[in-house]
Structures are given as C-alpha cells and as structure tokens.
Design a protein around this motif. Structure first.
Motif, mmCIF file in Angstrom:
data_model
loop_
_atom_site.group_PDB
_atom_site.id
_atom_site.type_symbol
_atom_site.label_atom_id
_atom_site.label_comp_id
_atom_site.label_asym_id
_atom_site.label_seq_id
_atom_site.Cartn_x
_atom_site.Cartn_y
_atom_site.Cartn_z
ATOM 1 N N LYS A 1 0.847 -1.341 -0.011
ATOM 2 C CA LYS A 1 -0.182 -0.149 -0.370
ATOM 3 C C LYS A 1 1.120 1.870 0.152
ATOM 4 C CE LYS A 1 -4.008 -1.492 1.981
ATOM 5 N NZ LYS A 1 -4.474 -1.662 3.507
ATOM 6 N N LEU A 2 0.171 2.503 -0.463
ATOM 7 C CA LEU A 2 1.270 3.470 -1.127
ATOM 8 C C LEU A 2 0.492 4.553 0.236
ATOM 9 C CD1 LEU A 2 1.159 4.160 -4.675
ATOM 10 C CD2 LEU A 2 2.896 2.447 -2.588
ATOM 11 N N ASP A 3 1.099 4.262 1.526
ATOM 12 C CA ASP A 3 0.461 5.402 2.804
ATOM 13 C C ASP A 3 1.258 5.276 3.375
ATOM 14 O OD1 ASP A 3 -1.067 5.651 4.657
ATOM 15 O OD2 ASP A 3 -2.516 3.997 4.663
ATOM 16 N N ALA A 4 1.442 6.984 3.630
ATOM 17 C CA ALA A 4 2.498 7.189 4.863
ATOM 18 C C ALA A 4 2.675 6.064 5.663
ATOM 19 C CB ALA A 4 1.733 8.694 5.599
ATOM 20 N N ARG A 5 1.702 5.623 6.527
ATOM 21 C CA ARG A 5 1.218 5.366 7.369
ATOM 22 C C ARG A 5 2.648 4.272 7.703
ATOM 23 N NH1 ARG A 5 -4.168 2.871 8.759
ATOM 24 N NH2 ARG A 5 -4.377 2.504 6.509
ATOM 25 N N PHE A 6 2.682 3.484 6.275
ATOM 26 C CA PHE A 6 3.469 1.944 6.009
ATOM 27 C C PHE A 6 4.335 2.610 5.488
ATOM 28 C CE2 PHE A 6 -0.477 0.363 5.456
ATOM 29 C CZ PHE A 6 -1.296 -0.119 6.347
ATOM 30 N N GLY A 7 5.028 4.037 5.816
ATOM 31 C CA GLY A 7 6.635 4.103 5.473
ATOM 32 C C GLY A 7 7.004 4.427 4.108
ATOM 33 N N ILE A 8 5.783 4.568 3.082
ATOM 34 C CA ILE A 8 6.300 5.214 1.737
ATOM 35 C C ILE A 8 6.849 6.297 1.678
ATOM 36 C CG2 ILE A 8 4.113 6.286 1.070
ATOM 37 C CD1 ILE A 8 6.202 3.648 -0.991
ATOM 38 N N ILE B 1 8.870 0.845 -7.129
ATOM 39 C CA ILE B 1 7.362 0.864 -5.928
ATOM 40 C C ILE B 1 6.226 -0.088 -7.041
ATOM 41 C CG2 ILE B 1 5.768 2.111 -5.187
ATOM 42 C CD1 ILE B 1 8.436 4.387 -4.843
ATOM 43 N N CYS B 2 5.202 -0.735 -6.078
ATOM 44 C CA CYS B 2 4.558 -1.097 -7.112
ATOM 45 C C CYS B 2 3.444 -1.186 -6.056
ATOM 46 C CB CYS B 2 4.617 -2.642 -7.266
ATOM 47 S SG CYS B 2 5.828 -3.084 -7.961
ATOM 48 N N GLY B 3 2.055 -0.844 -6.226
ATOM 49 C CA GLY B 3 1.253 -0.590 -5.165
ATOM 50 C C GLY B 3 0.487 0.201 -5.589
ATOM 51 N N LEU B 4 -1.324 0.543 -4.986
ATOM 52 C CA LEU B 4 -1.711 1.668 -5.015
ATOM 53 C C LEU B 4 -2.426 2.087 -3.012
ATOM 54 C CD1 LEU B 4 -4.642 0.249 -7.058
ATOM 55 C CD2 LEU B 4 -2.494 1.784 -8.473
ATOM 56 N N GLY B 5 -2.516 3.196 -3.628
ATOM 57 C CA GLY B 5 -3.079 4.022 -2.186
ATOM 58 C C GLY B 5 -3.293 5.336 -1.833
ATOM 59 N N LEU B 6 -3.428 5.730 -0.789
ATOM 60 C CA LEU B 6 -3.486 7.224 -0.849
ATOM 61 C C LEU B 6 -2.148 7.962 -1.494
ATOM 62 C CD1 LEU B 6 -5.149 7.092 2.551
ATOM 63 C CD2 LEU B 6 -6.319 7.430 0.821
ATOM 64 N N ASP B 7 -1.012 7.835 -0.724
ATOM 65 C CA ASP B 7 -0.025 8.340 -1.309
ATOM 66 C C ASP B 7 0.552 7.965 -2.981
ATOM 67 O OD1 ASP B 7 0.709 9.992 0.471
ATOM 68 O OD2 ASP B 7 1.539 8.536 2.182
ATOM 69 N N GLN B 8 -0.246 7.727 -3.792
ATOM 70 C CA GLN B 8 -0.104 7.817 -4.824
ATOM 71 C C GLN B 8 0.580 8.718 -5.727
ATOM 72 O OE1 GLN B 8 -2.756 5.137 -7.789
ATOM 73 N NE2 GLN B 8 -1.571 6.239 -9.912
ATOM 74 N N ALA B 9 -0.567 10.213 -5.063
ATOM 75 C CA ALA B 9 0.107 11.137 -6.067
ATOM 76 C C ALA B 9 1.630 11.767 -5.701
ATOM 77 C CB ALA B 9 -0.943 12.447 -5.682
#
Length: 398
Positions: free
Chosen positions: A227-234, A253-261
C-alpha cells in the motif's frame, strides 16, 4: 468433530466473474488460499467451505451488482460461494444472510455432531453470522482467525471511517465474548481481545510455496510492494532513497494507495525512481527475484504495529532476496537473524543501510537470502501451518 470454514477469498470460479474495475483485497485472498492449500495434503481437512469473496462494491469499485451462487472444490475440499448483492451499504446485510442460508443447509445435515466454525477475520457480517449460527445450533462452537483488529481496517484517517468506522468497530467487539477460541497474529492481540482463559493459537502467517522462474539480478535495485500510505512508510522510503548519492541505484515501487500522487511526484523529481502501479502477483514475485533488496519501511512506533505481522515479510523472505525492515513489536525472535533490521528510526540510518546492503557483492546477498528463504519454506509453509491449526482445533478444544 466437523469443521466448517466461513471465508472471504476469491477462488478461481469467482475470479472469472469479477469485473475489470473490481478491487480485491490481495493479502486476504493470499492468506486464505495458502492456508487452504495446506489442508490439501493432510488426512484431516475442513469438511465444508461457505465463502463470500471480499471485493470492492458496485458501482465505484466493481462493475458487477450481483454475484450468483456457485459450488466449487478448492484444495480437495468442497464449498459454495454464497449469492449476494454487491451494492454499497446493502452489501454487508446481503453477505450476512447469504452465509446464514448456506451454512444452515450444511449444519442441518450434521445436527448430531460437534461442529467447529472457523471464521476468517473479524469482518462484521462474517463474524456476526458465525455467532448467530452458534446460538441457533447448540452443537456449534466458533473459532476466529484474527489477522487485523477492526479499528485498523482500511484507512482510519478518512471522513467515512470517522463517521461509520468506530460504530462498526464497537459492534464487532460486542461479538468477541461469544468467540470460543482464537487464531491470532501476535501475542499482543490476547489482551486487546480479552482472550482470558479461552484457547488461542499463535499463527503469524502462512506461506504457500510458488514456483517462479529464475530471474536475472539487477544491481542496486530496491523494491517495495504494498500500500502507498504514509502510515506504512512509503514517504520515509522515498526520502531515504533520495539521499543515496549513487546514480546506479534505482527504486521500484508497486501498489496503490492514498499516497499515489506523492509517489508520482517523486518519480518526476528523481529519474532513479520507477512507479509500476498495480502489478499482477506473478510479476511481483518475478520482480522480487530480480531486485537487490526488498524493503518494508513500516516503523514500529505506532500502536497498530503491535497487532500486525505484515504478510509481505514472509513473501519477501521466501523470494531469497534480502529484506530490510524495522524490528516491529509483533516480529517473533526467530525471524530476526534472517532480516536486515534497522537499529533506529533516523533517515540517515535508513539511507546508510540501503546504500550499504545495496552495494554488497551478489554472492553475499545470495547467501543471506538463501537462509531466509529456507527458514520460511521449512517452518512456515502451508502444510506445516495448516497442521498446527488443525491440531489446535481438534485437540485443544475438546
């Protein structure tokens, strides 16, 4: 004792029905398929499966409004996909009634026998159905596989979660006292669930060995999948990578999420970063073999990390490519020697570890990765973990 499994995975016949826009919770399906495959080689198997796949809702996340009933056989076990209406908000009620209907048909034919319902996850309609079936049938007990606590489902920063999520979480916790036993991901979950004297089994994950063709290694290539999410450290990963003063390095980087932009902006500012979007699982496994390092940038300071064991840790280790991560609270001690653990949370340390390990000779990297892979294959494979679970269900709860 008979065993009825209530699940939410996408088995092959379901996969053919889903629309092109459908969002699938990959980790959910991967875990369940791996566990069920483990039962295939055992003498004692699950007796029946009642399944409703965990997919996105119509119309935004799936192109199908209704899913019909279908029977299937998976890993030498018979089951049924319950019919349900996939419309947002009505969906959970439809899933609940579908599970009740299909499970009741099977339970009616086993009224004189002890039955254990093994329900995957604490998702409300699934767990509610299992508990209500227990109340309806005096010969039934319920065991719940808890991979995530309900307060950490999805994006708990969104407006919708703040409005509806807490209500749902509270409703789920009202069901927990009715559960007879638990399969948990980390020991910290015992206190959160008030397990008390009820039986429990620690099962931090399951890995189903998958054959992947040998891949040519790419020098100084770091890979993140998830997941592209600040909570998970991307964001931390990207910032640490940008500090590496070596143009030979690359970050995939592979995946989708809130931090895609945020990721897409990073690609524009640093040509060494490549964003692949959502990638099919087979290709993910190939990329893991190609990379120099795999990284999980999730830090252990947040409360939720006590209650999680990232499935990607097993997946990464099984690839034979060294894995860089933080020492999370839920990480068992026997994993530590097979991982590159960062000693502190500073960006400087993160950058230094990536650069040091990314620059090592391939022979040294291969040797380290080989031991991690063997550890997973020998100790955490599907058959071993399914056997542990079966022994728990059949022995500890008599």
């Amino acid at each position: 004792m008979k065993l009825l499994y209530i699940g939410c995975f996408c088995e092959p016949s379901t996969e053919r029905l889903i629309g092109s826009r459908t969002r699938i919770t990959i980790s959910t399906t991967t875990f369940q398929k791996a566990l069920l495959q483990g039962f295939k080689e055992l003498e004692n198997k699950l007796d029946y499966i009642v399944n409703v796949p965990d997919i996105g809702s119509f119309p935004m996340r799936c192109s199908n409004l209704f899913f019909p009933r279908s029977e299937f056989e998976y890993a030498s076990m018979k089951g049924v996909n319950g019919a349900f209406l996939n419309f947002t908000y009505l969906k959970k009620y439809s899933i609940y009634h579908s599970i009740i209907k299909e499970a009741s048909k099977w339970l009616d034919s086993h009224n004189g026998e002890k039955v254990m319902i093994l329900v995957y996850s604490m998702i409300y309609p699934y767990l509610k159905a299992a508990i209500d079936l227990k109340h309806r049938y005096p010969n039934v007990k319920v065991s719940c596989i808890v991979l995530d606590l309900p307060e950490y489902f999805g994006d708990n920063t969104s407006f919708l979660y703040r409005v509806y999520g807490k209500v749902t979480t509270n409703r789920i916790y009202t069901l927990v006292p009715e559960v007879d036993s638990f399969i948990i991901l980390t020991e910290y979950m015992k206190d959160k669930l008030n397990v008390g004297t009820r039986p429990w089994c620690l099962l931090e994950g399951v890995y189903n060995p998958i054959e992947v063709a040998s891949q040519k290694k790419r020098k100084k290539t770091i890979l993140y999948t998830g997941k592209l999410d600040a909570r998970f450290g991307i964001r931390d990963l990207i910032e640490a990578f940008k500090r590496i003063d070596d143009e030979e390095f690359s970050l995939w980087i592979c995946g989708l999420g809130l931090d895609q932009a945020f990721v897409e902006d990073a690609v524009k500012s640093d040509s060494r970063i490549k964003y692949w979007g959502l990638v099919e699982q087979k290709r993910i496994f190939e990329m893991q073999r190609e990379a120099t390092l795999l990284v999980n940038p999730r830090k252990g300071g947040a409360e939720y990390t006590k209650y999680s064991f990232p499935s990607k840790t097993m997946e990464y280790m099984a690839s034979g490519t060294p894995t860089v991560m933080y020492k999370l609270p839920g990480l068992p001690v026997d994993y530590e020697e097979h991982l590159v653990l960062m000693p502190d949370n500073s960006q400087e340390t993160f950058t230094a570890i990536l650069k040091e390990w990314g620059s090592k000779e391939q022979a040294e990297l291969d040797e380290f990765g080989k031991h991690a892979r063997l550890f997973i294959l020998k100790n955490k494979n599907s058959e071993i973990q399914a056997k542990r679970l079966m022994n728990f269900l059949c022995t500890d709860q008599k």
